[in-house]
Design a protein around this motif. Structure first.
Motif, PDB file in Angstrom:
ATOM      1  N   GLY A  43       0.805  -1.215   0.000  1.00  0.00           N
ATOM      2  CA  GLY A  43       0.000   0.000   0.000  1.00  0.00           C
ATOM      3  C   GLY A  43       0.835   1.259   0.000  1.00  0.00           C
ATOM      4  N   GLU A  44       0.160   2.380  -0.077  1.00  0.00           N
ATOM      5  CA  GLU A  44       0.859   3.654  -0.041  1.00  0.00           C
ATOM      6  C   GLU A  44       1.013   4.126   1.401  1.00  0.00           C
ATOM      7  OE1 GLU A  44      -0.641   5.446  -4.353  1.00  0.00           O
ATOM      8  OE2 GLU A  44      -1.105   6.495  -2.489  1.00  0.00           O
ATOM      9  N   ARG A  45       1.988   4.959   1.621  1.00  0.00           N
ATOM     10  CA  ARG A  45       2.186   5.541   2.936  1.00  0.00           C
ATOM     11  C   ARG A  45       1.087   6.562   3.199  1.00  0.00           C
ATOM     12  NH1 ARG A  45       7.961   7.967   3.764  1.00  0.00           N
ATOM     13  NH2 ARG A  45       8.470   5.763   3.463  1.00  0.00           N
ATOM     14  N   GLU A  46       0.474   6.474   4.363  1.00  0.00           N
ATOM     15  CA  GLU A  46      -0.618   7.385   4.703  1.00  0.00           C
ATOM     16  C   GLU A  46      -0.393   7.984   6.086  1.00  0.00           C
ATOM     17  OE1 GLU A  46      -4.404   5.474   5.145  1.00  0.00           O
ATOM     18  OE2 GLU A  46      -3.632   3.890   6.442  1.00  0.00           O
ATOM     19  N   GLY A  47      -0.815   9.218   6.220  1.00  0.00           N
ATOM     20  CA  GLY A  47      -0.725   9.869   7.516  1.00  0.00           C
ATOM     21  C   GLY A  47      -1.788   9.352   8.459  1.00  0.00           C
ATOM     22  N   VAL A  48      -1.441   9.224   9.730  1.00  0.00           N
ATOM     23  CA  VAL A  48      -2.344   8.684  10.740  1.00  0.00           C
ATOM     24  C   VAL A  48      -2.685   9.743  11.788  1.00  0.00           C
ATOM     25  CG1 VAL A  48      -2.597   6.957  12.556  1.00  0.00           C
ATOM     26  CG2 VAL A  48      -1.487   6.345  10.404  1.00  0.00           C
ATOM     27  N   SER A  49      -1.649  10.372  12.315  1.00  0.00           N
ATOM     28  CA  SER A  49      -1.864  11.362  13.362  1.00  0.00           C
ATOM     29  C   SER A  49      -0.665  12.285  13.419  1.00  0.00           C
ATOM     30  CB  SER A  49      -2.065  10.677  14.721  1.00  0.00           C
ATOM     31  OG  SER A  49      -2.411  11.609  15.722  1.00  0.00           O
ATOM     32  N   CYS A  50      -0.879  13.503  13.884  1.00  0.00           N
ATOM     33  CA  CYS A  50       0.229  14.447  13.989  1.00  0.00           C
ATOM     34  C   CYS A  50      -0.001  15.401  15.148  1.00  0.00           C
ATOM     35  CB  CYS A  50       0.447  15.213  12.691  1.00  0.00           C
ATOM     36  SG  CYS A  50      -0.937  16.224  12.150  1.00  0.00           S
ATOM     37  N   ILE A  51       1.096  16.037  15.561  1.00  0.00           N
ATOM     38  CA  ILE A  51       1.056  17.024  16.622  1.00  0.00           C
ATOM     39  C   ILE A  51       1.921  18.190  16.187  1.00  0.00           C
ATOM     40  CG2 ILE A  51       2.927  15.846  17.900  1.00  0.00           C
ATOM     41  CD1 ILE A  51       1.478  16.757  20.492  1.00  0.00           C
ATOM     42  N   SER A  52       1.395  19.382  16.319  1.00  0.00           N
ATOM     43  CA  SER A  52       2.118  20.557  15.845  1.00  0.00           C
ATOM     44  C   SER A  52       3.230  20.930  16.815  1.00  0.00           C
ATOM     45  CB  SER A  52       1.161  21.737  15.684  1.00  0.00           C
ATOM     46  OG  SER A  52       0.690  22.175  16.951  1.00  0.00           O
ATOM     47  N   ASN A  53       4.180  21.732  16.339  1.00  0.00           N
ATOM     48  CA  ASN A  53       5.224  22.218  17.226  1.00  0.00           C
ATOM     49  C   ASN A  53       4.643  23.272  18.167  1.00  0.00           C
ATOM     50  OD1 ASN A  53       4.908  23.604  14.827  1.00  0.00           O
ATOM     51  ND2 ASN A  53       7.034  24.206  14.648  1.00  0.00           N
ATOM     52  N   TYR A  54       5.348  23.507  19.219  1.00  0.00           N
ATOM     53  CA  TYR A  54       5.018  24.462  20.265  1.00  0.00           C
ATOM     54  C   TYR A  54       3.693  24.147  20.961  1.00  0.00           C
ATOM     55  CZ  TYR A  54       8.984  26.885  18.284  1.00  0.00           C
ATOM     56  OH  TYR A  54      10.241  27.180  17.833  1.00  0.00           O
ATOM     57  N   TYR A  55       2.558  24.621  20.425  1.00  0.00           N
ATOM     58  CA  TYR A  55       1.304  24.473  21.158  1.00  0.00           C
ATOM     59  C   TYR A  55       0.808  23.035  21.233  1.00  0.00           C
ATOM     60  CZ  TYR A  55       1.077  29.537  21.055  1.00  0.00           C
ATOM     61  OH  TYR A  55       1.350  30.865  21.219  1.00  0.00           O
ATOM     62  N   GLY A  56       1.247  22.207  20.318  1.00  0.00           N
ATOM     63  CA  GLY A  56       0.865  20.804  20.399  1.00  0.00           C
ATOM     64  C   GLY A  56      -0.549  20.496  19.961  1.00  0.00           C
ATOM     65  N   SER A  57      -1.062  21.234  18.982  1.00  0.00           N
ATOM     66  CA  SER A  57      -2.366  20.884  18.422  1.00  0.00           C
ATOM     67  C   SER A  57      -2.258  19.527  17.745  1.00  0.00           C
ATOM     68  CB  SER A  57      -2.805  21.935  17.406  1.00  0.00           C
ATOM     69  OG  SER A  57      -2.902  23.203  18.018  1.00  0.00           O
ATOM     70  N   THR A  58      -3.301  18.723  17.897  1.00  0.00           N
ATOM     71  CA  THR A  58      -3.237  17.367  17.353  1.00  0.00           C
ATOM     72  C   THR A  58      -4.292  17.146  16.284  1.00  0.00           C
ATOM     73  OG1 THR A  58      -4.698  16.469  19.059  1.00  0.00           O
ATOM     74  CG2 THR A  58      -2.337  16.471  19.520  1.00  0.00           C
ATOM     75  N   HIS A  59      -4.021  16.153  15.458  1.00  0.00           N
ATOM     76  CA  HIS A  59      -4.961  15.770  14.404  1.00  0.00           C
ATOM     77  C   HIS A  59      -4.876  14.262  14.231  1.00  0.00           C
ATOM     78  CE1 HIS A  59      -7.331  15.979  10.744  1.00  0.00           C
ATOM     79  NE2 HIS A  59      -6.408  15.235  10.144  1.00  0.00           N
ATOM     80  N   VAL A  60      -6.029  13.637  14.047  1.00  0.00           N
ATOM     81  CA  VAL A  60      -6.097  12.194  13.830  1.00  0.00           C
ATOM     82  C   VAL A  60      -7.016  11.941  12.646  1.00  0.00           C
ATOM     83  CG1 VAL A  60      -6.730   9.980  14.874  1.00  0.00           C
ATOM     84  CG2 VAL A  60      -5.786  11.782  16.296  1.00  0.00           C
TER      85      VAL A  60
END
Length: 127
Positions: A43-60
Motif C-alpha cells: 500500500g501507499e504511505r498514509e498519515g495517521v496522526s500528527c502534533i504541531s510544534n510548540y502548542y501541540g495541536s493534534t490531528h487524527v
C-alpha cells in the motif's frame, strides 16, 4: 546528528493495544511538528496522526479517530502514538517524521514537508 527512532511495535491480536514511541535526538521535539505515518504491505504511505510544534495541536485521521491518541513528552523528547482496539487493517510499518512546519489545516501530512524520518516499527494485528 538529527535522528528519530521508533519503537513499540509488535504482533498482537485484534482488540489489543500498543503504544509506539518516537524518540528524537539532536533537537528538541517540541520545536518540530511530528507525524505518524503507516504503510501497509503493498500500500501507499498514509498519515495517521500528527502534533504541531510548540502548542501541540493534534490531528487524527477519521479511520483511527477514537482509537489512536498522539501525545508528546518534552522531558523525554518523545512523541507517542497510543493505539487501542487494533484491527488487521492497522497492520503495517509505522514511521514518525518531523517537519519545521506541519500538522496544520490543509497540510497535516504533506510528506515532502517532513524532512526527517525514522526507520519505522512493524505493527502486525492478526488472530
Amino acid at each position: 546528528q538529527l535522528q528519530l527512532v521508533e519503537s513499540g511495535g509488535g504482533l498482537v491480536h485484534p482488540g489489543a493495544s500498543l503504544r509506539l514511541s518516537c524518540k528524537a535526538s539532536g533537537f528538541q521535539i517540541d520545536r518540530r511538528a511530528i507525524a505518524w505515518f503507516r504503510q501497509a504491505p503493498g500500500g501507499e504511505r498514509e498519515g495517521v496522526s500528527c502534533i504541531s510544534n510548540y502548542y501541540g495541536s493534534t490531528h487524527v485521521v477519521g479511520s483511527v479517530k477514537g482509537r489512536f491518541t498522539i501525545s508528546r513528552d518534552n522531558a523525554n523528547n518523545t512523541v507517542y502514538l497510543h493505539m487501542d482496539d487494533l484491527t488487521p487493517g492497522d497492520t503495517g510499518v509505522y514511521l514518525c517524521a518531523a517537519a519545521a512546519l506541519g500538522c496544520y489545516p490543509g497540510s497535516y501530512f504533506y510528506q515532502p514537508g517532513y524532512e526527517l524520518w525514522g526507520q519505522g516499527t512493524q505493527v502486525t494485528v492478526s488472530s
